[in-house]
Design a protein around this motif. Structure first.
Motif, short mmCIF file in Angstrom:
data_model
loop_
_atom_site.label_atom_id
_atom_site.label_comp_id
_atom_site.label_asym_id
_atom_site.label_seq_id
_atom_site.Cartn_x
_atom_site.Cartn_y
_atom_site.Cartn_z
N GLN A 80 -20.42 -15.32 12.83
CA GLN A 80 -20.11 -15.29 14.25
C GLN A 80 -18.73 -15.87 14.57
N ALA A 81 -18.17 -16.64 13.65
CA ALA A 81 -16.90 -17.33 13.90
C ALA A 81 -15.75 -16.35 14.02
N ARG A 82 -14.97 -16.49 15.09
CA ARG A 82 -13.80 -15.64 15.29
C ARG A 82 -12.50 -16.36 14.94
N THR A 83 -12.58 -17.70 14.82
CA THR A 83 -11.40 -18.49 14.48
C THR A 83 -11.82 -19.55 13.45
N PRO A 84 -10.85 -20.12 12.75
CA PRO A 84 -11.19 -21.19 11.81
C PRO A 84 -11.85 -22.38 12.51
N THR A 85 -11.42 -22.69 13.72
CA THR A 85 -12.04 -23.80 14.45
C THR A 85 -13.50 -23.50 14.76
N GLU A 86 -13.79 -22.28 15.16
CA GLU A 86 -15.19 -21.91 15.41
C GLU A 86 -16.00 -21.98 14.12
N LEU A 87 -15.41 -21.60 13.02
CA LEU A 87 -16.09 -21.68 11.73
C LEU A 87 -16.47 -23.12 11.43
N VAL A 88 -15.53 -24.03 11.60
CA VAL A 88 -15.78 -25.46 11.37
C VAL A 88 -16.87 -25.96 12.31
N ASP A 89 -16.80 -25.58 13.58
CA ASP A 89 -17.81 -26.02 14.54
C ASP A 89 -19.20 -25.53 14.15
N LEU A 140 -12.08 -17.18 5.94
CA LEU A 140 -10.85 -17.94 6.14
C LEU A 140 -9.63 -17.08 5.84
N ARG A 141 -9.72 -16.26 4.80
CA ARG A 141 -8.62 -15.35 4.46
C ARG A 141 -8.35 -14.41 5.63
N GLU A 142 -9.42 -13.82 6.18
CA GLU A 142 -9.28 -12.90 7.31
C GLU A 142 -8.70 -13.59 8.54
N GLN A 143 -8.93 -14.89 8.64
CA GLN A 143 -8.44 -15.64 9.79
C GLN A 143 -7.08 -16.28 9.54
N GLY A 144 -6.50 -15.99 8.39
CA GLY A 144 -5.14 -16.44 8.11
C GLY A 144 -5.00 -17.87 7.64
N ILE A 181 -7.92 -29.48 8.86
CA ILE A 181 -7.81 -28.81 7.57
C ILE A 181 -7.56 -27.32 7.74
N VAL A 182 -8.21 -26.71 8.73
CA VAL A 182 -8.10 -25.26 8.90
C VAL A 182 -7.09 -24.86 9.98
N ALA A 183 -6.52 -25.84 10.67
CA ALA A 183 -5.65 -25.55 11.81
C ALA A 183 -4.45 -24.68 11.48
N GLU A 184 -3.93 -24.77 10.27
CA GLU A 184 -2.74 -24.00 9.92
C GLU A 184 -2.97 -22.49 10.08
N GLY A 185 -4.22 -22.06 9.92
CA GLY A 185 -4.51 -20.64 10.04
C GLY A 185 -4.50 -20.14 11.45
N GLU A 186 -4.47 -21.02 12.43
CA GLU A 186 -4.54 -20.59 13.83
C GLU A 186 -3.17 -20.51 14.48
N HIS A 187 -2.14 -20.80 13.76
CA HIS A 187 -0.79 -20.75 14.38
C HIS A 187 -0.26 -19.34 14.41
#
Length: 187
Positions: A80-89, A140-144, A181-187
């Motif tokens: 269901q996660a659309r972003t790395p932050t959602e994945l972590v949550d 994570l790869r798909e989310q950059g 840790i995953v924030a870099e993928g959201e930039h």
């Protein structure tokens, strides 16, 4: 409808697996015996060895199967996660269901410990964890997210570590740290 011998055999096997899943967290891996599993399942002790090559084979099937179900459930949720932050949550929320002293947590801890001494169990448990890490890495790869394989491995290790630490006392919320840790993928 008349049950066949095969149906009765599958039912006995299911009851033995369920009994093992209950007994490992209650007593510890090494304190579970053929007799205690058979008693809990309501069957004769000889049926344990009729259905399984050994008590260890029964315990491994029960524990790895339970952990696979837990991990598969989390893996499905993570889709269901659309972003790395959602994945972590979602990972943090899934971990929050476990206290560290609940039966599922204790089963996981006992299985990890037993796997350090049993190469076959280690291989089976490793395969389950590899599938989970591969699925997380794919997302994570798909989310950059840079280095998704290593990041997935760290996220999985954090989950295990949190469960271990919760058995000893409160653990602060980890989601905010994992977000970094995953924030870099959201930039």
């Amino acid at each position: 409808m008349t049950r066949t011998a095969a149906d009765r055999g599958r039912e006995v096997r299911r009851r033995l697996v369920q009994a093992a899943r209950e007994l490992v967290p209650e007593r510890g891996w090494t304190a579970v015996s053929t007799r205690t599993v058979a008693e809990r399942a309501g069957v004769a002790p000889g049926l344990v060895h009729y259905h399984f090559a050994s008590l260890q084979a029964l315990l491994a099937e029960a524990a790895v199967g339970a952990l696979r179900e837990m991990i598969d459930g989390v893996g499905e949720l993570l889709q269901q996660a659309r972003t790395p932050t959602e994945l972590v949550d979602l990972i943090a929320a899934a971990v929050d269901r476990y206290t560290g002293t609940d039966p599922a947590s204790l089963l996981a801890v006992e299985t990890y410990l037993a796997a350090t001494r049993d190469p076959g169990l280690r291989e089976q448990l490793g395969a389950v964890l590899d599938e989970f890490r591969d699925g997380v890495a794919r997302q994570l790869r798909e989310q950059g997210v840079p280095d998704p394989v290593a990041t997935a491995a760290v996220l999985a290790a954090v989950v295990d570590g949190v469960l271990l630490h919760r058995a000893l006392g409160p653990v602060p919320a980890v989601a905010q740290v994992l977000h970094r840790i995953v924030a870099e993928g959201e930039h």
